[in-house]
Design an enzyme around this catalytic site. Structure first.
Site, mmCIF file in Angstrom:
data_model
loop_
_atom_site.group_PDB
_atom_site.id
_atom_site.type_symbol
_atom_site.label_atom_id
_atom_site.label_comp_id
_atom_site.label_asym_id
_atom_site.label_seq_id
_atom_site.Cartn_x
_atom_site.Cartn_y
_atom_site.Cartn_z
ATOM 1 N N ARG A 158 0.840 -1.192 0.000
ATOM 2 C CA ARG A 158 0.000 0.000 0.000
ATOM 3 C C ARG A 158 0.872 1.237 0.000
ATOM 4 O O ARG A 158 1.956 1.230 0.610
ATOM 5 C CB ARG A 158 -0.855 0.068 1.282
ATOM 6 C CG ARG A 158 -2.199 -0.609 1.227
ATOM 7 C CD ARG A 158 -3.177 0.076 0.272
ATOM 8 N NE ARG A 158 -4.452 -0.585 0.234
ATOM 9 C CZ ARG A 158 -4.764 -1.655 -0.496
ATOM 10 N NH1 ARG A 158 -3.861 -2.202 -1.289
ATOM 11 N NH2 ARG A 158 -5.968 -2.187 -0.469
ATOM 12 N N GLU A 212 -2.099 7.910 -4.283
ATOM 13 C CA GLU A 212 -2.418 7.468 -5.641
ATOM 14 C C GLU A 212 -3.898 7.717 -5.940
ATOM 15 O O GLU A 212 -4.722 7.700 -5.011
ATOM 16 C CB GLU A 212 -2.077 5.971 -5.792
ATOM 17 C CG GLU A 212 -2.882 5.062 -4.891
ATOM 18 C CD GLU A 212 -2.478 3.597 -5.029
ATOM 19 O OE1 GLU A 212 -1.299 3.284 -4.807
ATOM 20 O OE2 GLU A 212 -3.361 2.793 -5.363
ATOM 21 N N HIS A 238 -0.944 0.186 -9.529
ATOM 22 C CA HIS A 238 -1.696 -0.639 -8.560
ATOM 23 C C HIS A 238 -2.449 -1.778 -9.273
ATOM 24 O O HIS A 238 -3.681 -1.838 -9.242
ATOM 25 C CB HIS A 238 -2.668 0.247 -7.756
ATOM 26 C CG HIS A 238 -3.087 -0.389 -6.453
ATOM 27 N ND1 HIS A 238 -3.449 0.333 -5.348
ATOM 28 C CD2 HIS A 238 -3.213 -1.695 -6.083
ATOM 29 C CE1 HIS A 238 -3.778 -0.476 -4.360
ATOM 30 N NE2 HIS A 238 -3.638 -1.723 -4.792
#
Ligand code: GLV
Length: 328
Positions: free
Chosen positions: A240, A269, A287
């Site tokens: 993360r 993000e 991601h």
């Protein structure tokens, strides 16, 4: 009888929306419009459950403003976008999608590790730019993966799957985790050895981060930790954003304090720190750790299974707050 009402916050597989529509009155968002907190609150009015993704922040404020909500079902294993304590206090079930993504995400950790160590994207950009004019003995020399020491921070199910894959590379595996794994689990994870964080950072050739985000894991890797790593080491984050201090990493990569990094997740993000873009020694992906078609489909169906169970009186398979006193 009127059907329970649910909100699906983002575009998902149409057949999963259809599946949910068989049981519920579904407000979908197949146009994939990003909602502000205010819009999310507005759309949650009168809803019995919400199918969320990591992009929606289910804060205490949003939860307090959704008095009829009985379940929040996240299509992700990570759930730091949800205030689980606030949901539990409000009598709302919270679920995630563990296990179905372990192997796919571990595959991706390896994709990033290999690309980072062997400078795959950097050399491809160079080739595409027409720079490849001659052979040279030192063109894009990188780090070896085989025979090296792999350091894994966060040795849950995905971390273990990353470790298992290292057997073919004849690697020495060390890991740092709050608690030590059972000896048979360590043995199955390529004989991984439990070490302290500092020993891991000082000795690993490749460090892979696979721990959940929480206030406790915020900036697990900052300037001090990067300074402990070998100058030849690489760092991979598939966990993360926020686990790494991105500004400190940009400094360290720019100054050559570590060799390279591979990042699938970023602080803030999708608005990541633009400092990464001017660095050659970083591999950047948006991601996509769990993004294989079968796995994303399994995650969507897993979130739907949890939601169906939550609204039909069953125990959701992946409930995160089993002690919740659910709203009627
Ligand atoms: C993806 O990042 C997930 O938490 O599932």
């Amino acid at each position: 009888m009127t059907k329970p009402k649910i909100l699906v916050t983002r575009a998902i597989f149409p057949d999963v929306v259809e599946r949910l529509s068989g049981k519920f009155d579904v407000e979908a968002n197949q146009d994939d419009k990003i909602m502000s907190s205010d819009e999310l609150i507005q759309r949650l009015q009168g809803k019995d459950a919400v199918f969320t993704t990591p992009s929606e922040r289910m804060s205490a404020e949003v939860i307090a403003a959704a008095p009829g909500l009985k379940a929040i079902c996240n299509m992700a294993v990570g759930y730091n976008n949800i205030d689980v304590d606030a949901a539990t206090r409000a009598g709302i079930i919270v679920t995630n999608t563990p296990d179905v993504l372990n192997e796919t995400t571990a595959d991706f950790a390896w994709a990033l590790l290999m690309a980072t160590a062997r400078r795959v994207t950097e050399s491809e950009h160079w080739l595409r730019a027409g720079e490849w004019k001659k052979w040279r003995f030192d063109t894009f020399m990188g780090a070896d993966v085989h025979g090296s020491t792999l350091g894994i921070i966060g040795m849950g199910r995905i971390g273990q799957a990353v470790a298992r894959r290292s057997t073919g590379f004849n690697m020495n595996v060390i890991y740092y985790n709050r608690s030590r794994l059972a000896p048979e689990t360590e043995a199955y994870a390529n004989n991984a050895r439990h070490v302290g964080k500092e020993e891991l950072l000082r000795t690993a050739d490749h460090v892979v981060l696979v721990l959940p985000y929480s206030p406790q894991s915020h900036h697990t890797i900052g300037a001090a930790e990067l300074a402990q790593m070998k100058p030849t080491a690489t760092l991979v984050n598939i966990a993360r954003g926020g686990i790494v201090d991105d500004a400190a990493l940009i400094d360290a990569l720019g100054a050559g304090r570590i060799a390279a990094a591979g990042l699938d997740v970023f602080e803030n993000e999708p608005a990541f720190n633009p400092g990464f873009l001017s660095l050659k020694n970083v591999v950047l992906t948006p991601h996509i750790g769990s993004a294989s078609e079968p796995t994303r489909r399994a995650m969507a169906n897993c979130a739907a299974d949890n939601l169906i169970a939550a609204l039909t009186g069953g125990m959701p398979p992946n409930i995160l707050n089993p002690d919740v006193n659910s709203r009627e």
